[in-house]
Design a protein around this motif. Structure first.
Motif, PDB file in Angstrom:
ATOM      1  N   GLU A  20       0.825  -1.211   0.000  1.00 61.00           N
ATOM      2  CA  GLU A  20       0.000   0.000   0.000  1.00 61.00           C
ATOM      3  C   GLU A  20       0.858   1.258   0.000  1.00 61.00           C
ATOM      4  O   GLU A  20       0.362   2.355  -0.231  1.00 61.00           O
ATOM      5  CB  GLU A  20      -0.910   0.000   1.239  1.00 61.00           C
ATOM      6  N   ILE A  21       2.161   1.076   0.231  1.00 58.77           N
ATOM      7  CA  ILE A  21       3.092   2.208   0.277  1.00 58.77           C
ATOM      8  C   ILE A  21       3.898   2.296  -1.016  1.00 58.77           C
ATOM      9  O   ILE A  21       4.140   3.380  -1.551  1.00 58.77           O
ATOM     10  CB  ILE A  21       4.051   2.068   1.484  1.00 58.77           C
ATOM     11  N   VAL A  22       4.315   1.141  -1.518  1.00 58.98           N
ATOM     12  CA  VAL A  22       5.140   1.069  -2.732  1.00 58.98           C
ATOM     13  C   VAL A  22       4.515   0.077  -3.715  1.00 58.98           C
ATOM     14  O   VAL A  22       3.811  -0.852  -3.305  1.00 58.98           O
ATOM     15  CB  VAL A  22       6.588   0.641  -2.400  1.00 58.98           C
ATOM     16  N   PRO A  23       4.782   0.236  -5.005  1.00 60.94           N
ATOM     17  CA  PRO A  23       4.212  -0.683  -5.993  1.00 60.94           C
ATOM     18  C   PRO A  23       5.011  -1.989  -6.102  1.00 60.94           C
ATOM     19  O   PRO A  23       5.975  -2.083  -6.865  1.00 60.94           O
ATOM     20  CB  PRO A  23       4.276   0.121  -7.306  1.00 60.94           C
ATOM     21  N   LEU A  24       4.619  -2.981  -5.315  1.00 60.26           N
ATOM     22  CA  LEU A  24       5.276  -4.292  -5.361  1.00 60.26           C
ATOM     23  C   LEU A  24       4.686  -5.149  -6.475  1.00 60.26           C
ATOM     24  O   LEU A  24       3.503  -5.021  -6.814  1.00 60.26           O
ATOM     25  CB  LEU A  24       5.072  -5.039  -4.037  1.00 60.26           C
ATOM     26  N   ALA A  25       5.504  -6.050  -7.021  1.00 61.86           N
ATOM     27  CA  ALA A  25       4.999  -7.036  -7.978  1.00 61.86           C
ATOM     28  C   ALA A  25       4.000  -7.945  -7.278  1.00 61.86           C
ATOM     29  O   ALA A  25       4.162  -8.263  -6.095  1.00 61.86           O
ATOM     30  CB  ALA A  25       6.150  -7.851  -8.560  1.00 61.86           C
ATOM     31  N   LYS A  26       2.987  -8.358  -7.980  1.00 67.11           N
ATOM     32  CA  LYS A  26       1.962  -9.253  -7.432  1.00 67.11           C
ATOM     33  C   LYS A  26       2.414 -10.710  -7.572  1.00 67.11           C
ATOM     34  O   LYS A  26       3.121 -11.067  -8.516  1.00 67.11           O
ATOM     35  CB  LYS A  26       0.637  -9.072  -8.177  1.00 67.11           C
ATOM     36  N   LEU A  27       2.003 -11.549  -6.637  1.00 64.66           N
ATOM     37  CA  LEU A  27       2.359 -12.972  -6.693  1.00 64.66           C
ATOM     38  C   LEU A  27       1.868 -13.606  -7.990  1.00 64.66           C
ATOM     39  O   LEU A  27       2.509 -14.514  -8.532  1.00 64.66           O
ATOM     40  CB  LEU A  27       1.776 -13.728  -5.494  1.00 64.66           C
ATOM     41  N   GLU A  28       0.749 -13.120  -8.511  1.00 65.69           N
ATOM     42  CA  GLU A  28       0.176 -13.673  -9.749  1.00 65.69           C
ATOM     43  C   GLU A  28       1.072 -13.418 -10.955  1.00 65.69           C
ATOM     44  O   GLU A  28       0.948 -14.098 -11.981  1.00 65.69           O
ATOM     45  CB  GLU A  28      -1.207 -13.057 -10.004  1.00 65.69           C
ATOM     46  N   ASP A  29       1.965 -12.427 -10.854  1.00 65.93           N
ATOM     47  CA  ASP A  29       2.816 -12.054 -11.995  1.00 65.93           C
ATOM     48  C   ASP A  29       4.188 -12.717 -11.959  1.00 65.93           C
ATOM     49  O   ASP A  29       5.038 -12.438 -12.807  1.00 65.93           O
ATOM     50  CB  ASP A  29       2.978 -10.527 -12.031  1.00 65.93           C
ATOM     51  N   ASP A  42      10.524 -12.097  -0.058  1.00 69.05           N
ATOM     52  CA  ASP A  42      10.755 -10.694   0.296  1.00 69.05           C
ATOM     53  C   ASP A  42      11.971 -10.116  -0.423  1.00 69.05           C
ATOM     54  O   ASP A  42      11.928  -8.997  -0.938  1.00 69.05           O
ATOM     55  CB  ASP A  42      10.933 -10.561   1.813  1.00 69.05           C
ATOM     56  N   LEU A  43      13.060 -10.872  -0.452  1.00 67.83           N
ATOM     57  CA  LEU A  43      14.284 -10.372  -1.081  1.00 67.83           C
ATOM     58  C   LEU A  43      14.104 -10.153  -2.576  1.00 67.83           C
ATOM     59  O   LEU A  43      14.615  -9.166  -3.130  1.00 67.83           O
ATOM     60  CB  LEU A  43      15.444 -11.343  -0.819  1.00 67.83           C
ATOM     61  N   THR A  44      13.400 -11.056  -3.255  1.00 68.92           N
ATOM     62  CA  THR A  44      13.209 -10.890  -4.696  1.00 68.92           C
ATOM     63  C   THR A  44      12.253  -9.734  -4.991  1.00 68.92           C
ATOM     64  O   THR A  44      12.530  -8.911  -5.874  1.00 68.92           O
ATOM     65  CB  THR A  44      12.700 -12.193  -5.348  1.00 68.92           C
ATOM     66  N   LEU A  45      11.147  -9.649  -4.269  1.00 67.39           N
ATOM     67  CA  LEU A  45      10.199  -8.555  -4.508  1.00 67.39           C
ATOM     68  C   LEU A  45      10.814  -7.194  -4.183  1.00 67.39           C
ATOM     69  O   LEU A  45      10.605  -6.216  -4.912  1.00 67.39           O
ATOM     70  CB  LEU A  45       8.929  -8.753  -3.684  1.00 67.39           C
ATOM     71  N   LEU A  46      11.580  -7.123  -3.099  1.00 65.19           N
ATOM     72  CA  LEU A  46      12.169  -5.846  -2.700  1.00 65.19           C
ATOM     73  C   LEU A  46      13.354  -5.456  -3.581  1.00 65.19           C
ATOM     74  O   LEU A  46      13.601  -4.266  -3.808  1.00 65.19           O
ATOM     75  CB  LEU A  46      12.569  -5.882  -1.221  1.00 65.19           C
ATOM     76  N   ASN A  59      12.575   2.532   6.801  1.00 62.92           N
ATOM     77  CA  ASN A  59      12.923   3.838   6.231  1.00 62.92           C
ATOM     78  C   ASN A  59      13.007   3.782   4.712  1.00 62.92           C
ATOM     79  O   ASN A  59      12.570   4.701   4.017  1.00 62.92           O
ATOM     80  CB  ASN A  59      14.251   4.332   6.811  1.00 62.92           C
ATOM     81  N   ALA A  60      13.583   2.706   4.184  1.00 63.03           N
ATOM     82  CA  ALA A  60      13.727   2.569   2.733  1.00 63.03           C
ATOM     83  C   ALA A  60      12.361   2.444   2.061  1.00 63.03           C
ATOM     84  O   ALA A  60      12.115   3.046   1.004  1.00 63.03           O
ATOM     85  CB  ALA A  60      14.591   1.358   2.391  1.00 63.03           C
ATOM     86  N   ILE A  61      11.458   1.661   2.682  1.00 62.89           N
ATOM     87  CA  ILE A  61      10.105   1.519   2.129  1.00 62.89           C
ATOM     88  C   ILE A  61       9.403   2.874   2.142  1.00 62.89           C
ATOM     89  O   ILE A  61       8.750   3.278   1.167  1.00 62.89           O
ATOM     90  CB  ILE A  61       9.278   0.485   2.933  1.00 62.89           C
ATOM     91  N   ALA A 115      11.627   9.321   5.709  1.00 63.05           N
ATOM     92  CA  ALA A 115      12.326   8.250   6.435  1.00 63.05           C
ATOM     93  C   ALA A 115      12.630   8.778   7.828  1.00 63.05           C
ATOM     94  O   ALA A 115      13.636   9.458   8.040  1.00 63.05           O
ATOM     95  CB  ALA A 115      13.615   7.876   5.698  1.00 63.05           C
ATOM     96  N   ASP A 116      11.781   8.482   8.797  1.00 64.07           N
ATOM     97  CA  ASP A 116      11.813   9.215  10.062  1.00 64.07           C
ATOM     98  C   ASP A 116      12.220   8.417  11.287  1.00 64.07           C
ATOM     99  O   ASP A 116      11.943   8.818  12.407  1.00 64.07           O
ATOM    100  CB  ASP A 116      10.457   9.903  10.294  1.00 64.07           C
ATOM    101  N   GLU A 117      12.848   7.253  11.073  1.00 68.58           N
ATOM    102  CA  GLU A 117      13.315   6.476  12.241  1.00 68.58           C
ATOM    103  C   GLU A 117      14.819   6.533  12.354  1.00 68.58           C
ATOM    104  O   GLU A 117      15.537   6.270  11.398  1.00 68.58           O
ATOM    105  CB  GLU A 117      12.854   5.010  12.123  1.00 68.58           C
ATOM    106  N   GLU A 118      15.303   6.866  13.572  1.00 71.30           N
ATOM    107  CA  GLU A 118      16.747   6.876  13.831  1.00 71.30           C
ATOM    108  C   GLU A 118      17.250   5.451  14.079  1.00 71.30           C
ATOM    109  O   GLU A 118      16.498   4.609  14.576  1.00 71.30           O
ATOM    110  CB  GLU A 118      17.046   7.744  15.061  1.00 71.30           C
TER     111      GLU A 118
END
Length: 435
Positions: free
Chosen positions: A66-75, A370-374, A420-422, A430-433
């Motif tokens: 909902e924050i970034v456009p991730l690839a869908k599992l269907e794709d 997670d690693l492949t999608l990110l 922060n990266a997301i 990116a607001d976390e120390e």
């Protein structure tokens, strides 16, 4: 979703797994089952985790997608290389991680995934003896054949993008050699000269992937992309790289528990970790040269969390030992024991015992997702080079050791980097120390 500069995930995403063993087939089966509504991708941050974005009245908690456009599992479309020719269904049954009732509903999907011939050198994994292997005269030939494989897979499966992830065995330890690994030019010359001592097969996969426009993720502790030559290539190709070694069981516990000791200002006398494991990974690690690669990875976790330079009274000269023992009856069901000797008020000793009975591939499969999608997301966001925000998923996070940089191993700091990266890629602050 906010308007950002991240390119949308149009078309199909090809995920090419190096290795079609327990981890890869558990990953593939889980994705297929989830797509059919027959399973849930539990353990996957990209599918379950929620991150706070905004502050005050603007604050809300959203899933990554909902924050970034991730690839869908269907794709997602899967491909693989392996030294054994069995298709993914046969390999999943053989691995005995999942029950047949959880594999059979997607049997047809898995049977279509037939491993391409592997670029393999038995000297790097002496306990493996498969025959689905490329006949290459030099390391450069390996690279050319792997590049052709990637191009052909992308074309045949109508993929818009490719990500390559190493889910194969741990290679023998290849220490950083500045003459060979220091520059891209030197690396390429060594490949063409067939320098089999300094150029591992995994380096050929990484080089081929990056040259074909695919991000590369190293899921074992192999040196592979953790060298300046590969950093240079990733910069040149403007592609993300990540590694190394999936953080699944014991090291996940260690990176989460060591900060408890540190933040409570307790001292450490020693930390002894031992494992029993019976799958193909355990077999390969039974070879001392291969275990050395894993040992370096697992030992690196504590030294940046419990630091003698920061707290000399608490963390000077503690003893840290890691063992892995091959024990076939356990197969993929790994057991880790940790004995932690700590001391507190007035130096009085105490002990902590942790016994983790885990399933290696069940913990690893969501990491692959997670690693492949990110990594695909990072590529579309224009991020390239070492992706430090993926350290959360990795046992021995990559960092520029040539400039004295230290890896961040504290799980909670890694989590802050990830969030922060997301946020940044989603157009938020990116607001976390990290401290």
């Amino acid at each position: 979703m906010k308007q950002t500069d991240v390119r949308l995930p149009e078309g199909k995403l090809g995920i090419l797994c190096v290795g079609c063993g327990a981890v890869s087939t558990t990953f593939m089966t889980g994705v297929f089952m989830t797509r059919r509504g027959l399973a849930k991708p539990i353990g996957s941050m990209t599918q379950y985790d929620k991150i706070r974005v905004g502050k005050g009245e603007e604050k809300k908690y959203l899933h990554y997608g909902e924050i970034v456009p991730l690839a869908k599992l269907e794709d997602i479309v899967f491909g693989t290389w392996d030294v054994y020719p069995q298709n993914a269904y046969q390999a999943a049954i053989y691995a005995e991680v999942l029950k047949e009732k959880d594999i059979n509903p997607v049997r047809e999907d898995l049977e279509k995934i037939v491993p391409m011939k592997a670029a393999f050198d038995k000297n790097y994994a002496k306990r493996i003896d498969g025959d689905n292997v490329k006949d290459c005269k030099t390391r450069w030939d390996m690279v050319e054949e792997l590049r052709a494989d990637i191009r052909q897979f992308k074309l045949q499966n109508d993929c818009n993008r490719i990500v390559v992830i190493w889910a194969a065995s741990t290679e023998i330890y290849v220490p950083y050699d500045e003459k060979t690994h220091g520059t891209l030019k030197a690396l390429e010359e060594a490949m063409k000269a067939n320098d089999t001592q300094h150029i591992a097969p995994s380096m050929c996969y990484a080089y081929a992937a990056l040259m074909e426009g695919a991000p590369f993720i190293m899921g074992a502790p192999n040196t592979t992309v953790d060298i300046p030559a590969m950093w240079e290539l990733a910069q040149k190709q403007k592609l993300p790289i990540a590694g190394k070694d999936f953080k699944t069981g014991q090291t996940l516990v260690k990176s989460g528990f060591a900060p408890i000791i540190s933040s409570r200002c307790l001292g450490l006398s020693g930390w002894f970790s031992t494992n029993i494991l019976g799958n193909r990974d355990g077999l390969v690690l039974d070879e001392p040269d291969n275990f050395r690669t894993k040992e370096v990875s697992k030992l690196s976790t504590l030294e940046t969390i419990l630091r003698p330079d920061v707290q000399p009274d608490l963390y000077t000269d503690y003893f840290h030992k890691v063992r892995i023992n091959y024990y076939p009856p356990r197969n993929d069901n790994k057991e880790g024991w940790d004995n932690i000797d700590i001391f507190g008020w007035m130096g009085y000793p105490m002990q902590i015992k942790i016994n983790f009975l885990c399933r290696d591939s069940i913990l690893a499969a969501p990491l692959l997702l997670d690693l492949t999608l990110l990594s695909d997301l990072a590529a579309r966001a224009g991020r390239y080079g070492i992706q430090r925000f993926l350290s959360f998923f990795l046992k021995s996070p990559m960092h520029d050791y040539t400039k004295g940089e230290e890896a961040i191993n504290n799980l909670y700091q890694q989590y802050a980097m990830l969030k922060n990266a997301i946020r940044e890629m989603g157009g938020y602050e990116a607001d976390e120390e990290l401290d």
